[in-house]
Design an enzyme around this catalytic site. Structure first.
Site, PDB file in Angstrom:
ATOM      1  N   GLU A 171     -11.273   0.298  -1.860  1.00 30.06           N
ATOM      2  CA  GLU A 171     -10.606   0.682  -0.621  1.00 30.06           C
ATOM      3  C   GLU A 171      -9.425   1.583  -0.964  1.00 30.06           C
ATOM      4  O   GLU A 171      -9.318   2.088  -2.084  1.00 30.06           O
ATOM      5  CB  GLU A 171     -10.127  -0.572   0.128  1.00 30.06           C
ATOM      6  CG  GLU A 171      -9.221  -1.471  -0.710  1.00 30.06           C
ATOM      7  CD  GLU A 171      -8.924  -2.802  -0.058  1.00 30.06           C
ATOM      8  OE1 GLU A 171      -9.363  -3.025   1.078  1.00 30.06           O
ATOM      9  OE2 GLU A 171      -8.242  -3.630  -0.695  1.00 30.06           O
TER      10      GLU A 171
ATOM     11  N   ASP B 212       0.823  -1.220   0.000  1.00 28.99           N
ATOM     12  CA  ASP B 212       0.000   0.000   0.000  1.00 28.99           C
ATOM     13  C   ASP B 212       0.856   1.268   0.000  1.00 28.99           C
ATOM     14  O   ASP B 212       0.681   2.145   0.849  1.00 28.99           O
ATOM     15  CB  ASP B 212      -0.928   0.019   1.217  1.00 28.99           C
ATOM     16  CG  ASP B 212      -1.630  -1.306   1.445  1.00 28.99           C
ATOM     17  OD1 ASP B 212      -2.094  -1.892   0.451  1.00 28.99           O
ATOM     18  OD2 ASP B 212      -1.710  -1.747   2.602  1.00 28.99           O
TER      19      ASP B 212
END
Length: 540
Positions: free
Chosen positions: A214, A48
């Protein structure tokens, strides 16, 4: 003033890092040396990733979950060559929870931003809420964490500092905690960015078109608010961009990158960043299983106020990832650099490549510069010990490449009042294997052991053992394609003898498999022994 401070600290970190590693990785270098690079730019589990640029410098952070120190800070001059310069978190909070191993908890999908002379990082802890820390110098100390918005299941947070002084935060929901997912929300923050104002407002529902949406990243360009977000699942998804003239929507959506005909599965979740020469680039991850989520760099352009990421061969506005490409134009050429890997333990601080599996105690290690080694003191394990799964004093680093050899030289110095103290070389994940070097009633015994389904409480088992006379031993693991690991040992660093079974590495809880060492004892007496680790080397 801040520029001078940053550069000075970066120089210090770079010099320190050179003592802790062989400067350039021997396992993976993305810079091809001819003005081009290959993906991934980091063949390691920087999950991420998010990036911001300040002047000529780029700063990256990434998810660190339960690993400590947390929130790694990486630095680059050209988006291809990266080094670790520090961490934003020394310990996770609260210590009553994170002194134990909270697999998969902790730091999820952070965002790093620069605003009015300060660096901000926001991240979601799925069990507590959204936290923020900031600093004027990313290579130095970061301020104590502030709870921005409390709530179970609030994750993947990213701020935007608007032109008029307003501050907003985008975030997602973890279905495992919130009971809902595939939704994105925006909330207003106080002008200092420290506290949410009111309730979050849902701004996009991805259930129909973009399940598991997300990881939102918030930007503003040409009067549009943009949210870049991944959807479709970690290993199978695509990169989405959304835009609106109003921060709370409604938002238009467009798929701007997917796998296409490339071998890069699930290319998504990352950061848009520009260069000082006006180019646009996108940093994202790819999930490759046991090694974790590795970091790619894609060219990016804007067309009709929509981003196109990668190479758009058919002109439909949705790009595909590149495997090789010309390096970003940053106005200069910079030398090759890679994150720290090998460690000679020649400094009085722990190398930046190392992380514990839980919040550490200060006495767990001694960086013994005078002796040129790292001393790890034995930490008691529970009476009902089954495996290393819940042992927090595992000292580990990321797997650096698809194939490599890791070798460690260590000397076990047990407390002779009892037996059972041990150390070793471990490849850690949901399944793990290790070379375990233990002081027993029969002397030193080296075993190759493994544990399958460690998360489910499986007991560690021994595949093969050998008695050794000396307290000093060289332990090695060689990992090849398919994540296959072969363990071997030596008493002279010349002849290595294979021990035990072939092991297939497996990822951990939201993280890639990791490699490293430990020191434990079965009896919680008021003192114990230690292991002196002379060096830890990673090679092809």
């Amino acid at each position: 003033m801040i520029r001078k401070s940053i550069l000075g600290l970066l120089l210090c970190c770079a010099m320190s890092g050179m003592n802790a590693q062989n400067s350039i990785s021997k396992t993976w270098v993305a810079d091809l040396g001819n003005g081009s690079y290959k993906n991934p730019v980091l063949y390691a589990d920087y999950s991420d990733p998010d990036v911001c640029r300040v002047g000529d410098d780029y700063y990256m952070t990434a998810s660190s979950f339960n690993c400590v120190p947390g929130l790694p800070i990486l630095h680059s001059k050209d988006l291809v060559n990266w080094t670790i310069i520090g961490y934003a978190i020394d310990k996770l909070t609260p210590d009553s929870i994170f002194s134990k191993v909270e697999h998969g908890g902790g730091v999820w999908a952070p965002a790093i931003r620069y605003h009015k002379g300060e660096f901000y990082i926001y991240y979601g802890d799925p069990d507590q809420g959204i936290f923020m820390t900031k600093t004027k110098d990313p290579a130095g100390a970061w301020e104590p964490l502030v709870m921005v918005k409390e709530g179970k299941g609030l994750i993947d947070s990213c701020p935007i500092f608007d032109d008029n002084g307003d501050v907003y935060l985008a975030h997602a929901y973890a279905g495992s905690r919130a009971g809902i997912k595939s939704l994105l929300a925006v909330t207003k923050l106080t002008p200092d960015g420290k506290k949410a104002v009111g309730e979050s407002r849902i701004i996009y529902d991805g259930h129909d078109l973009d399940p598991t949406i997300e990881g939102p990243k918030f930007y503003k360009r040409n009067g549009y608010y943009y949210i870049f977000a991944p959807a479709g699942g970690v290993a199978t998804g695509w990169q989405l961009a959304m835009r609106s003239k109003d921060v709370f929507g409604p938002y238009e959506r467009k798929v701007v990158m997917d796998q296409g005909k490339t071998p890069i599965n699930g290319p998504h979740q990352g950061a848009w960043v520009d260069t000082q020469t006006g180019e646009d680039w996108f940093i994202h991850f790819q999930d490759v299983g046991a090694v974790g989520r590795i970091t790619h760099l894609q060219p990016m352009v804007w067309k009709n106020d929509w981003p196109v990421i990668g190479v758009d061969k058919d002109g439909d506005g949705c790009g595909e990832p590149v495997l090789t490409h010309k390096k970003p134009n940053v106005g200069k050429t910079y030398p090759i650099a890679t994150p720290a890997e090998s460690d000679e333990f020649s400094t009085n601080t722990l190398g930046l490549q190392w992380q514990w599996h839980g919040n550490p105690q200060s006495w767990w290690h001694f960086a013994n510069k005078e002796q040129g080694c790292l001393s790890l003191y034995s930490v008691p394990v529970s009476d009902d010990y089954k495996s290393l799964w819940d042992v927090p004093n595992l000292l580990l680093q990321k797997i650096p490449a698809p194939d490599f050899t890791a070798t460690v030289k260590l000397t076990l110095k047990p407390d002779l009042r009892f037996t059972g103290e041990r150390t070793g070389l471990v490849v850690m994940g949901l399944d793990y294997a290790l070379l375990s070097f233990e002081n027993t009633a029969d002397g030193f015994i080296l075993s190759q052991s493994e544990c399958t389904n460690a998360e489910k409480g499986t007991k560690e088992s021994v595949n093969s053992s050998v008695n050794l006379k000396d307290a000093t031993v060289y332990l090695r693991v060689k990992m090849t394609s398919g994540n296959k690991c072969i363990f071997s040992y030596s008493t002279d660093d010349k002849k290595y003898i294979t021990l035990g079974n072939e092991f297939k590495a497996k990822e951990g809880k939201w993280i890639g498999a990791k490699i490293g060492t430990f020191c434990s004892r079965p009896i919680p007496k008021n003192d114990g022994g230690r292991v002196d680790v002379d060096w830890f080397r990673l090679e092809k």
